[in-house]
Design an enzyme around this catalytic site. Structure first.
Site, PDB file in Angstrom:
ATOM      1  N   LYS A   1       8.214  22.316 -14.881  1.00  0.00           N
ATOM      2  CA  LYS A   1       7.380  21.184 -14.441  1.00  0.00           C
ATOM      3  C   LYS A   1       7.044  21.314 -12.965  1.00  0.00           C
ATOM      4  CE  LYS A   1       5.890  16.715 -15.037  1.00  0.00           C
ATOM      5  NZ  LYS A   1       6.036  15.451 -15.730  1.00  0.00           N
TER       6      LYS A   1
ATOM      7  N   HIS B   1       8.831   7.774 -27.520  1.00  0.00           N
ATOM      8  CA  HIS B   1       7.850   8.712 -26.981  1.00  0.00           C
ATOM      9  C   HIS B   1       8.105  10.125 -27.528  1.00  0.00           C
ATOM     10  CE1 HIS B   1       5.009  10.418 -24.154  1.00  0.00           C
ATOM     11  NE2 HIS B   1       5.932  11.273 -23.750  1.00  0.00           N
TER      12      HIS B   1
ATOM     13  N   ASN C   1       0.315  18.033 -21.564  1.00  0.00           N
ATOM     14  CA  ASN C   1      -0.045  16.986 -22.528  1.00  0.00           C
ATOM     15  C   ASN C   1      -0.029  17.505 -23.958  1.00  0.00           C
ATOM     16  OD1 ASN C   1      -0.504  15.132 -20.443  1.00  0.00           O
ATOM     17  ND2 ASN C   1      -2.516  16.053 -20.081  1.00  0.00           N
TER      18      ASN C   1
ATOM     19  N   LYS D   1       3.444  11.153 -11.774  1.00  0.00           N
ATOM     20  CA  LYS D   1       2.553  10.322 -12.588  1.00  0.00           C
ATOM     21  C   LYS D   1       3.242   8.984 -12.806  1.00  0.00           C
ATOM     22  CE  LYS D   1      -0.231  13.373 -15.458  1.00  0.00           C
ATOM     23  NZ  LYS D   1      -0.529  13.727 -16.873  1.00  0.00           N
TER      24      LYS D   1
ATOM     25  N   ARG E   1      -2.033  21.624 -15.301  1.00  0.00           N
ATOM     26  CA  ARG E   1      -1.138  20.498 -15.579  1.00  0.00           C
ATOM     27  C   ARG E   1      -1.459  19.841 -16.924  1.00  0.00           C
ATOM     28  NH1 ARG E   1       1.366  15.787 -11.631  1.00  0.00           N
ATOM     29  NH2 ARG E   1       2.589  14.859 -13.296  1.00  0.00           N
TER      30      ARG E   1
ATOM     31  N   HIS F   1       0.528  15.302 -26.930  1.00  0.00           N
ATOM     32  CA  HIS F   1       0.510  13.924 -26.438  1.00  0.00           C
ATOM     33  C   HIS F   1      -0.724  13.125 -26.842  1.00  0.00           C
ATOM     34  CE1 HIS F   1       3.999  15.156 -24.236  1.00  0.00           C
ATOM     35  NE2 HIS F   1       4.109  14.003 -23.613  1.00  0.00           N
TER      36      HIS F   1
ATOM     37  N   GLU G   1      10.599  16.988 -25.486  1.00  0.00           N
ATOM     38  CA  GLU G   1       9.891  17.474 -24.291  1.00  0.00           C
ATOM     39  C   GLU G   1      10.457  18.834 -23.846  1.00  0.00           C
ATOM     40  OE1 GLU G   1       7.201  15.976 -23.180  1.00  0.00           O
ATOM     41  OE2 GLU G   1       7.422  13.798 -23.313  1.00  0.00           O
TER      42      GLU G   1
ATOM     43  N   ARG H   1       0.817  -1.233   0.000  1.00  0.00           N
ATOM     44  CA  ARG H   1       0.000   0.000   0.000  1.00  0.00           C
ATOM     45  C   ARG H   1       0.846   1.276   0.000  1.00  0.00           C
ATOM     46  NH1 ARG H   1      -2.944  -2.863   3.951  1.00  0.00           N
ATOM     47  NH2 ARG H   1      -4.702  -3.959   3.030  1.00  0.00           N
TER      48      ARG H   1
ATOM     49  N   HIS I   1       0.329   9.908 -28.357  1.00  0.00           N
ATOM     50  CA  HIS I   1       0.004   8.597 -27.783  1.00  0.00           C
ATOM     51  C   HIS I   1      -0.676   7.703 -28.822  1.00  0.00           C
ATOM     52  CE1 HIS I   1       0.122  10.105 -23.323  1.00  0.00           C
ATOM     53  NE2 HIS I   1       1.326   9.875 -23.828  1.00  0.00           N
TER      54      HIS I   1
ATOM     55  N   GLU J   1      -3.879  17.348 -12.024  1.00  0.00           N
ATOM     56  CA  GLU J   1      -4.327  17.684 -13.380  1.00  0.00           C
ATOM     57  C   GLU J   1      -5.782  18.109 -13.452  1.00  0.00           C
ATOM     58  OE1 GLU J   1      -2.362  15.340 -16.416  1.00  0.00           O
ATOM     59  OE2 GLU J   1      -4.115  15.565 -17.691  1.00  0.00           O
TER      60      GLU J   1
HETATM   61  N1  LIG Z   1       5.381  10.056 -15.748  1.00  0.00           N
HETATM   62  C1  LIG Z   1       5.429  11.077 -16.567  1.00  0.00           C
HETATM   63  O1  LIG Z   1       5.092  12.192 -16.202  1.00  0.00           O
HETATM   64  C2  LIG Z   1       5.954  10.859 -17.938  1.00  0.00           C
HETATM   65  C3  LIG Z   1       6.296  11.955 -18.736  1.00  0.00           C
HETATM   66  C4  LIG Z   1       6.864  11.722 -19.984  1.00  0.00           C
HETATM   67  C5  LIG Z   1       7.073  10.433 -20.411  1.00  0.00           C
HETATM   68  N2  LIG Z   1       6.705   9.391 -19.624  1.00  0.00           N
HETATM   69  C6  LIG Z   1       6.959   8.007 -20.028  1.00  0.00           C
HETATM   70  O2  LIG Z   1       8.357   7.832 -20.145  1.00  0.00           O
HETATM   71  C7  LIG Z   1       8.607   6.797 -21.092  1.00  0.00           C
HETATM   72  C8  LIG Z   1       9.695   7.249 -22.038  1.00  0.00           C
HETATM   73  O3  LIG Z   1      10.871   7.484 -21.314  1.00  0.00           O
HETATM   74  P1  LIG Z   1      12.300   7.392 -22.008  1.00  0.00           P
HETATM   75  O4  LIG Z   1      12.277   8.166 -23.251  1.00  0.00           O
HETATM   76  O5  LIG Z   1      13.275   7.701 -20.954  1.00  0.00           O
HETATM   77  O6  LIG Z   1      12.339   5.872 -22.488  1.00  0.00           O
HETATM   78  P2  LIG Z   1      13.075   4.571 -21.903  1.00  0.00           P
HETATM   79  O7  LIG Z   1      12.922   4.501 -20.441  1.00  0.00           O
HETATM   80  O8  LIG Z   1      12.582   3.436 -22.714  1.00  0.00           O
HETATM   81  O9  LIG Z   1      14.613   4.837 -22.245  1.00  0.00           O
HETATM   82  C9  LIG Z   1      15.011   4.916 -23.593  1.00  0.00           C
HETATM   83  C10 LIG Z   1      16.150   3.938 -23.895  1.00  0.00           C
HETATM   84  O10 LIG Z   1      17.350   4.425 -23.317  1.00  0.00           O
HETATM   85  C11 LIG Z   1      17.957   3.409 -22.516  1.00  0.00           C
HETATM   86  N3  LIG Z   1      18.725   4.090 -21.481  1.00  0.00           N
HETATM   87  C12 LIG Z   1      18.279   4.651 -20.335  1.00  0.00           C
HETATM   88  N4  LIG Z   1      19.284   5.298 -19.720  1.00  0.00           N
HETATM   89  C13 LIG Z   1      20.392   5.132 -20.459  1.00  0.00           C
HETATM   90  C14 LIG Z   1      21.733   5.567 -20.345  1.00  0.00           C
HETATM   91  N5  LIG Z   1      22.116   6.367 -19.349  1.00  0.00           N
HETATM   92  N6  LIG Z   1      22.599   5.191 -21.294  1.00  0.00           N
HETATM   93  C15 LIG Z   1      22.215   4.424 -22.333  1.00  0.00           C
HETATM   94  N7  LIG Z   1      20.946   3.987 -22.519  1.00  0.00           N
HETATM   95  C16 LIG Z   1      20.047   4.348 -21.589  1.00  0.00           C
HETATM   96  C17 LIG Z   1      16.789   2.601 -22.040  1.00  0.00           C
HETATM   97  O11 LIG Z   1      17.185   1.331 -21.612  1.00  0.00           O
HETATM   98  C18 LIG Z   1      15.921   2.550 -23.293  1.00  0.00           C
HETATM   99  O12 LIG Z   1      16.405   1.592 -24.195  1.00  0.00           O
HETATM  100  C19 LIG Z   1       7.303   6.509 -21.762  1.00  0.00           C
HETATM  101  O13 LIG Z   1       6.785   5.307 -21.261  1.00  0.00           O
HETATM  102  C20 LIG Z   1       6.420   7.666 -21.366  1.00  0.00           C
HETATM  103  O14 LIG Z   1       5.060   7.313 -21.315  1.00  0.00           O
HETATM  104  C21 LIG Z   1       6.183   9.580 -18.400  1.00  0.00           C
HETATM  105 ZN   LIG Z   2       5.803  13.094 -22.715  1.00  0.00          ZN
END
Ligand SMILES: NC(=O)c1ccc[n+]([C@@H]2O[C@H](COP(=O)([O-])OP(=O)(O)OC[C@H]3O[C@@H](n4cnc5c(N)ncnc54)[C@H](O)[C@@H]3O)[C@@H](O)[C@H]2O)c1
Ligand SMILES: [Zn+2]
Length: 362
Positions: free
Chosen positions: A226, A264, A244, A142, A240, A247, A184, A120, A251, A236
């Site tokens: 942010k 992404h 998006n 999020k 907030r 997005h 972003e 929890r 998405h 949101e």
């Molecule tokens: N929670 C939120 O507010 C929010 C906001 C934006 C995006 N997101 C989510 O984030 C995700 C995308 O994140 P991302 O772009 O970081 O993708 P990811 O986590 O898939 O990372 C991208 C790639 O880089 C690799 N990687 C990570 N760190 C590394 C490093 N230091 N050196 C070499 N390789 C490395 C990962 O293994 C992966 O292959 C999506 O699922 C999206 O929905 C969430």
């Molecule tokens: Zn995003």
């Protein structure tokens, strides 16, 4: 090192940004409830960063459980989440054990959701290692996993206790992932920070060649934007939603192409151009504004057109988006560069036209 604060009364937390912060255990230790953590990472990040990271902590007498997941957006699902729970139980992790997300947004989102659910709710830290996660996903609480028919459909708002964003970790990041994060960064400029947009126009090349100062500045100003937004609208209910921007279209691209095929950030870039096209159709942006945004995304090597999924498929996927309220699609649009609004002004026909104008076949 720069410090920002996400201001949420008793759930406030610091964001430390700077070269080497990942190894500064003194930033970490005061936030631990017990001398025990579970580090969640993936098969790509583990060989690069895990052993150094845990060595410092073990040196301080912290007990560490390592959880290494498969890499990729296609694993941001129930199955992988369950694996996290299995390994937390196997490692005798308790309610006061801190979960640490060491990786990009996929690891951050999944670890955060695991922390929200396990017993929890356990404390968790974000140690983002992609540009995208440093400028966006690690801040704001999020957390989610995907459902086959929609991104981030199952999740929770659950804030971390600490964020450590170290630009040094970005050295090993692929070119493509770096560019994905830039999408972003551009977003903040477009939706609420014209000076940042102008800074990007001047310094994009520095950012792309990973100049340390440029990276730190991009991370700092993104997190500042942010943190301001999240501090005033955590759940949101209002502003907030502006985050998006691009997005809802983006998405749809990610889900429509199969998770992991478009990154992404790539999907957000093409999705932003669809939203910009629509803002132009409504008379809010002029042609020069459209060209200015397009030039920035293009210079960053990001797509400015989406894949030809067919407009009906786009609309179908967009209906699953969490931004749909009472069946009405509310989109984030730009009333001018540097200022976004949530709007239901666009008709379905206009949305279709904007998609078609920004789709490239083949
Ligand atoms: N929670 C939120 O507010 C929010 C906001 C934006 C995006 N997101 C989510 O984030 C995700 C995308 O994140 P991302 O772009 O970081 O993708 P990811 O986590 O898939 O990372 C991208 C790639 O880089 C690799 N990687 C990570 N760190 C590394 C490093 N230091 N050196 C070499 N390789 C490395 C990962 O293994 C992966 O292959 C999506 O699922 C999206 O929905 C969430
Ligand atoms: Zn995003």
């Amino acid at each position: 090192m720069e410090t920002l604060n996400v201001d949420l009364a008793d759930r406030s937390y610091p964001i430390y940004i700077g070269s080497g912060v990942i190894g500064q255990t003194e930033l970490f230790l005061p936030h631990l409830v017990q001398p025990k953590i579970a580090v969640v990472t993936n098969e790509v990040v583990a060989p690069i960063l895990l052993s150094n990271f845990v060595k410092g902590l073990r040196g301080e007498g912290i007990q560490v459980t390592e959880i290494v997941l498969p890499d990729g957006e296609q694993h941001k699902n129930w199955q992988t989440l369950n694996r996290v729970f299995d390994l937390l139980i196997k490692g005798n992790c308790e309610r006061s054990t801190t979960l640490v997300a060491l990786g990009g947004g996929v690891i951050g989102d999944m670890t955060g959701f695991a922390a929200a659910c396990y017993q929890r709710g356990t404390p968790f830290f974000q140690v983002p290692t992609t540009l995208l996660s440093q400028v966006d996903s690690s801040v704001g609480g999020k957390t989610a996993i995907n459902h086959p028919s929609g991104k981030n459909m199952i999740g929770a708002f659950y804030q971390p206790k600490l964020v450590l964003a170290d630009p040094d970790t970005l050295e090993s990041l692929s070119e493509r992932e770096l560019r994905s994060g830039v999408a972003e960064v551009i977003k903040y400029g477009l939706i609420r920070d014209l000076p940042m947009l102008e800074w990007l126009e001047r310094h994009l090349d520095d950012l792309l060649r990973r100049d340390r100062d440029a990276l730190e500045k991009a991370v700092f100003h993104s997190c500042r934007n942010k943190a301001e937004i999240v501090s005033s609208d955590e759940r949101e209910q209002g502003m907030r939603a502006l985050l998006n921007f691009g997005h809802t279209f983006g998405h749809a691209i990610e889900a429509g192409m199969g998770y992991g095929n478009w990154s992404h950030g790539e999907a957000v870039a093409a999705g932003s151009m669809m939203a910009i096209e629509l803002s132009h159709m409504l008379g809010w942006l002029d042609k020069c504004d459209v060209e200015r945004a397009e030039a920035l995304f293009s210079r960053a090597g990001l797509p400015t057109f989406g894949p030809a999924l067919g407009v009906h498929r786009y609309l179908e996927l967009m209906q699953h988006d969490k931004k749909v309220q009472n069946g009405v699609l509310r989109l984030v649009l730009l009333e001018k560069l540097g200022s976004a609004v949530v709007s239901d002004r666009a008709s379905l026909a206009e949305i279709e036209r904007a998609i078609n104008a920004r789709v490239r076949c083949g």
